[in-house]
Write an enzyme that holds these catalytic residues in place. Structure first.
Site, mmCIF file in Angstrom:
data_model
loop_
_atom_site.group_PDB
_atom_site.id
_atom_site.type_symbol
_atom_site.label_atom_id
_atom_site.label_comp_id
_atom_site.label_asym_id
_atom_site.label_seq_id
_atom_site.Cartn_x
_atom_site.Cartn_y
_atom_site.Cartn_z
ATOM 1 N N ARG A 93 -10.610 -16.899 20.543
ATOM 2 C CA ARG A 93 -9.264 -16.592 20.007
ATOM 3 C C ARG A 93 -9.309 -15.159 19.502
ATOM 4 N NH1 ARG A 93 -7.251 -20.621 19.479
ATOM 5 N NH2 ARG A 93 -8.185 -21.570 17.627
ATOM 6 N N SER A 152 39.487 5.966 26.219
ATOM 7 C CA SER A 152 39.932 6.654 25.024
ATOM 8 C C SER A 152 41.415 6.827 25.214
ATOM 9 C CB SER A 152 39.221 7.997 24.924
ATOM 10 O OG SER A 152 39.911 8.832 24.024
ATOM 11 N N LYS A 211 38.926 9.635 30.904
ATOM 12 C CA LYS A 211 37.550 9.269 30.576
ATOM 13 C C LYS A 211 37.374 7.775 30.760
ATOM 14 C CE LYS A 211 34.095 11.009 27.385
ATOM 15 N NZ LYS A 211 33.199 9.930 27.111
#
Lengths: 446, 446, 446, 446
Positions: free
Chosen positions: A309, A270, A276
């Site tokens: 099936r 940032s 950060k």
């Protein structure tokens, strides 16, 4: 290739293309081509017709969306594909398209092809992550850090050992996936009810030719309702995802502002908060890996196929299998990015190791002292020192020296030695060697 | 052994005893004994002390409930066990109890022992089910029945082929479990943080001795936070449960009142409803097998262990691992019971095969005719016959003969032949042979 | 709208469009628009700027694929969207775009909008299925059929009661979803860490305005890390899927060739196998519904968000939430198709009820006789008759009359009465009435 | 009460006793007693016989292990229980035992009773945890700490707000469980096939009496195959477990050695490692909560019951339902212990908030400056300061003052104000008030 809103996070890497609908379509066409040629080899279809069919089996020639839309009536996309393929092939070869096969044969075999192809980039990324972990293990074999149990500092380890742990997990996960890929991905060919009735006595022959052509294993018998193969694939993918999640979790923990032992090269930062450094790759790896357990459960729960099936359990496999390949592959791709660029702050590791002021080594002093003093008394003396440490000028070292039972038995320089984390690493180095050796052996045999 | 209210259903067979709390306790003690002896072999502990410790490692000497209660303070039962073991051993050997190990070493190694021991009866029951399936495959290789896809009659198969399907699935599931048992169940020994620091340079040596003594694999490095081993075990158990579920589902379907092709020997009957033969074993097998997917997911989701010991994810494994062994073992035991006593009504199978009056063979007639008439015209002629069958005296056979295009091209006796299900079984017999051969090979190498 | 290869089966109905990436994009834009207007209402943003922003919030104006691609850097698509929206808005209003909000605010609020919008078609289809079930319950309240327990015929019921069971389940599932939709879908607005710090003292005011504008509930506080809302939505969807699965399972069982009590209007047929009427809708409904349990587990397992924004668990929600809405909605759409066109063969139901030749009523005879003879003797007499039935001319009725203890106590016409299934239906009719009344009350209040 | 090896961790609190096999047995007997009395009220059974039955319905009179063992033949424990109850009651009342009911009626109704009784201690513990969270929210409403997103420090919050988040989650989880308990736990009574045939026209009457006697809701119709009730219970338990997991995760993170903001009162310590304060309660809470997602999935996957009684899916519910109540209750009990004794180090929170030297507030300065300077220039000026902070004597504050554009526009004391975390908490306080008010309202209405 992926163009969805969330794909940058959840469909990272080449795996996404390998499990796309287009990839599925090409895999189905590859199965039809292999079937035709296998039937030619078995003498059931003229060779030139087989080649005509194979020549038409190019996904670029088909309208995927139209095939998908037409699948509604029959409940699967093979029926419209066979029709469209027949038209593309034209007479006379068209009559041999899809001969003796049923839709499930094509979709199941295609699923195996898709899985094998997706495992390519997936294993590449896992191996990339392994290689990065191996490099970290080697480079940081002498970088001490706090070993943490239950998220509390416990004893010194090295960051190299931590990386060796990841390495071994990643290698084991990759080995399991390779084993499934090499031995368990098999062609499916059974015809309408698993007998290959319409191929007369050539059924097994065709199945064998087809397996070889597709590079898939030849099963004992058709596995249309015996779902051990998808189940093993799912289990291996779930394991690999779990291994990725472990390393990613560790990275997010070590990257915490208060710990700050590692950072990602391309941390999501940032501009106004330069402190950060979001470990975006580890976070995304964790998010992708978290998809696996539920998807594995869905595939395992779908194993109880009815009769010849299943009435739903087969159709229920398509999406979770695709999604499990994609999310596990994405997780591996993110972890590779994370580990390849991982910035390690060895100084901070050492600093964090020091914040308990040597208390991590209390056990070691206690053990040394026990030989002299008896276990109980040694324990009590060290405990007194530990409790006094906070209020003692010079900390734990001084507090230890302040206990007469200790001072009289352990010389000061030995005490300093005992409190050096680098001297209490046990087999860490040997374990790193073993992990690297196992890794090298894997690579050599690959 | 099990004495709970639901255990007769959900904890069937010897597996229940093998995963009981008492079995866990004995396994933990076996680990402590092996540790002491391994340390003696490595020269860290006097041999007589190690033997004194080993001699005390008998679960019968400990109060399980008291240990369990005392586990609250530390969060696991090893802490009170070590204390109690020390008391049982007495001086001087007591000071060598649990030396250098951490609680997780004991519990993880014990988990592997419990798994290996539980896999004994579990695999016995799986093999028993396989053997029963093999016998059914052999005995009923010529028993025709309706193959059903999407729960609709489709084409003839044989019951032997159906049983061969089960057989192959059960064998593959068992093979996978054996592979995990033989290669992946490993001793765990890492000490407090995975370095074996307090064992100095003898850590790897002790680990090796211990592995051999316990009959477990020796890992590359401690796997306390790399959970590939529990994950593979879980995946293999989930696969086995799924295979059991498939066979159980088929049995419940075939046992329906309206189908009535099989019945269980010890069907749960009702004295006033003699027609009702509840397939209790198949139902219970299905119920037990249904536990697996969720438990596997729990174990996979718990793989993201933090640092050197997880803050919850490790503890989260104990119950689902135990329960997964128990429920999969119970499922196998129930299926064995089911298949060993399965009563097969071949006559009813043939009768059911006849209820569509030959329409199951329409495709075959169509294929035969296509050579003469072209695919499209053949198809249309047979379709007309099929639609006319219901209102035709003599049914489908007569309706076919009523179509001039057919009558002129296929002689009546050939038509009768074409409508005989036994003649349209393709590779069923070969597949049965292959399944039996694979089964025999497995048995021979066991 | 869906155009994937498997979407015809797995993404049926309007729900697919409502959860598409484009729908997500529009929902995010709707959130941005509502935010701007709420801030205008709170006096933080000039009204004309808010309107300029709102005017630009049209998904058609944005390049979805480009936004998705740009999401890689930040780890979510909101960051590029805000940038693109700012460009679309232009100065001076652009500086108020996304003011005070964080990416998660937009995505979480958008998720709630997507959910509410997807619940529209999903609930329509559930209600359509309910209406069809209600019609079946009414129409077939006097259609007797065999009640089956453990898949064995047990006692007579009516098909109307079976349908009333489905109806009640569908209504309960829909009611729960409506409750979640109306009370639990809430706006999310917390800013970077859940304090709405940059909105000063107007945060709560803005949140309230925004909730009202979007038609979402206003939460007590931001729920960015308290995931009860996605969890409740997931649970409700899982429940609805389970209810659909139950009805679908029953249809596939009743549609079996050997049972043949129902068929789907648009059964997937085979031109050469006219007997085969695959219940494609029920099968597809089952396949879609089978996705739910694993997806619910994924969402529940993701609830342990760290601190003020999760390191992975938040991102892990996007795909399973979308997929759970889609697959549950598809399941509902398929079941609606199935039930709206369900063809019921009442004659066959009655015939199947007769195949045990009255034995289903043995218990009833026994109960009647017990009053005369004592429970034990009555039971034994009926049991003798039941066992003799198979070999008695005239079957069970004759066999009962053949027992002196019975013949002497129950006149022949009463015996015939007792053996009439229609007379032993207990509260079936009342239950149907109650189910229909509850359904009507729901509809009336809707 | 629990006496297993792992129960101290995994079966904490009164919930364990409430879901024990003995509790199940008593619940079954309570159902039989209520049935007999309801039939007396309906005129079907003499009142004195009903009272004789009810008097015998005391679990202490029955041999649980023997009942469990006898359950094998029938597949559930009700059959032997009814036999044993009949013997305990003796003639003549014995003939009215279990009249008109089927095993599933007793087990399903008992499951609802067990659930309601287990929810007592479970909700007590959840409420205890809520109360503790409320107290923390109130006490620490002015205790600033670092808000962390993606595990990186982001903006200031207060610990009171963190606790208010937990509080709201716990209250919402409890509210959902109460709703399920009060509205959705219903009696089950349907007889052999859901028609209550053998109760003639009194079935609904008996069901109503029974519901009232047991304090359970009266369903629209029997729910033996419509499993919305177990599904909703499961969903609500999964939600509550997730809420517990979130709070527990936060505690383990805040208790890390490097963070050290909280500690548990009874931390699992180590005598020689006094720095180590394992948050055993939070860890155990996390381990217990981690069981929930898989168990919820198992219960949801079991919803597709066949016809009038499922061939396995019903039996498959017993264990996961019991285990889900137990583990969620244990999780709640652990979290209560954790939060009630949580030691909060406000000083350390403030210190951690300071480790980025005010950079957490950079955004705030930037916003203030933007009004003066324009957004872009403001941003750049602050960014320059942030980058210079590390090498500036006086840190970020001095670096800001060092930028001419800033110094000229923001006076020094205002800058100091802007860098005070306590002044940038937005609506934190209001949110705490709202959470406490909602909590008080819940408590007042309880």
């Amino acid at each position: 290739m992926p163009d969805g809103l969330f794909d940058a996070v959840l469909a990272r890497g080449a795996v996404a293309g390998a499990v796309s609908d287009r990839a599925w379509l090409q895999a189905m066409l590859d199965v039809e081509a292999a079937l035709a040629r296998a039937e030619a080899a078995a003498g059931l279809v003229p060779a030139e017709d087989a080649e005509a069919i194979a020549a038409a089996c190019d996904a670029a020639r088909f309208d995927l969306a139209a095939l998908g839309a037409d699948a509604a009536a029959s409940g699967n996309p093979v029926v419209p594909l066979v029709r469209a393929l027949g038209e593309a092939v034209g007479a006379p070869a068209a009559r041999h398209v899809h001969r003796g096969a049923t839709s499930q044969d094509v979709l199941d075999s295609a699923a195996m092809l898709v899985a094998r192809r997706a495992l390519g980039p997936l294993l590449d990324d896992l191996r990339g992550a392994s290689a990065a972990a191996a490099a970290l293990a080697e480079r940081h074999r002498d970088t001490p850090m706090a070993g943490r149990t239950l998220m509390q500092q416990a004893l010194p380890i090295t960051f190299g050992l931590e990386a060796a742990n990841w390495l071994t997990g990643l290698d084991e996960g990759a080995a399991r996936l390779e084993d499934v890929r090499d031995r368990r991905l098999a062609v499916q060919l059974g015809g309408a009810a698993g007998t290959l009735a319409s191929l007369g006595d050539r059924g097994v022959d065709v199945m064998g030719h087809m397996a070889r052509a597709l590079g898939l294993a030849e099963p004992v018998l058709p596995w249309h309702t015996i779902r051990t193969r998808p189940a093993e694939l799912a289990g291996a993918l779930g394991e690999a995802a779990g291994v990725v999640a472990k390393a990613a979790r560790d990275v997010t923990l070590m990257a915490q502002t208060e710990v700050a032992e590692v950072a990602e090269a391309a941390s999501g930062g940032s501009s106004t908060m330069p402190h950060k450094r979001n470990p975006v790759a580890a976070i995304s790896a964790a998010a992708c890996a978290a998809q696996a357990p539920g998807l594995v459960a869905t595939l395992l729960a779908a194993m109880a196929h009815e009769h010849e099936r299943a009435a739903g359990s087969w159709h229920a496999e398509w999406r979770p299998l695709t999604e499990l390949l994609r999310s596990t592959g994405s997780a591996a791709a993110w972890l590779r990015t994370c580990l390849e660029g991982l910035e390690v702050d060895a100084e901070r590791m050492r600093a964090n190791l020091g914040i308990t002021d040597g208390l991590l080594l209390a056990e070691r002093v206690s053990t040394e002292l026990a030989g002299e003093l008896g276990r109980m008394q040694a324990h009590e003396a060290v405990q007194r020192a530990a409790q006094a440490a906070a209020s003692t000028e010079g900390g734990f070292a001084a507090a230890l020296a302040g206990q007469p039972e200790i001072r009289d038995r352990i010389p000061e320089e030995r005490l300093a030695e005992l409190l050096d984390p680098a001297g209490y690493l046990g087999s860490a180095d040997v374990f790193i060697d073993r992990a690297l050796a196992a890794h090298d052996a894997r690579e050599a045999s690959a």
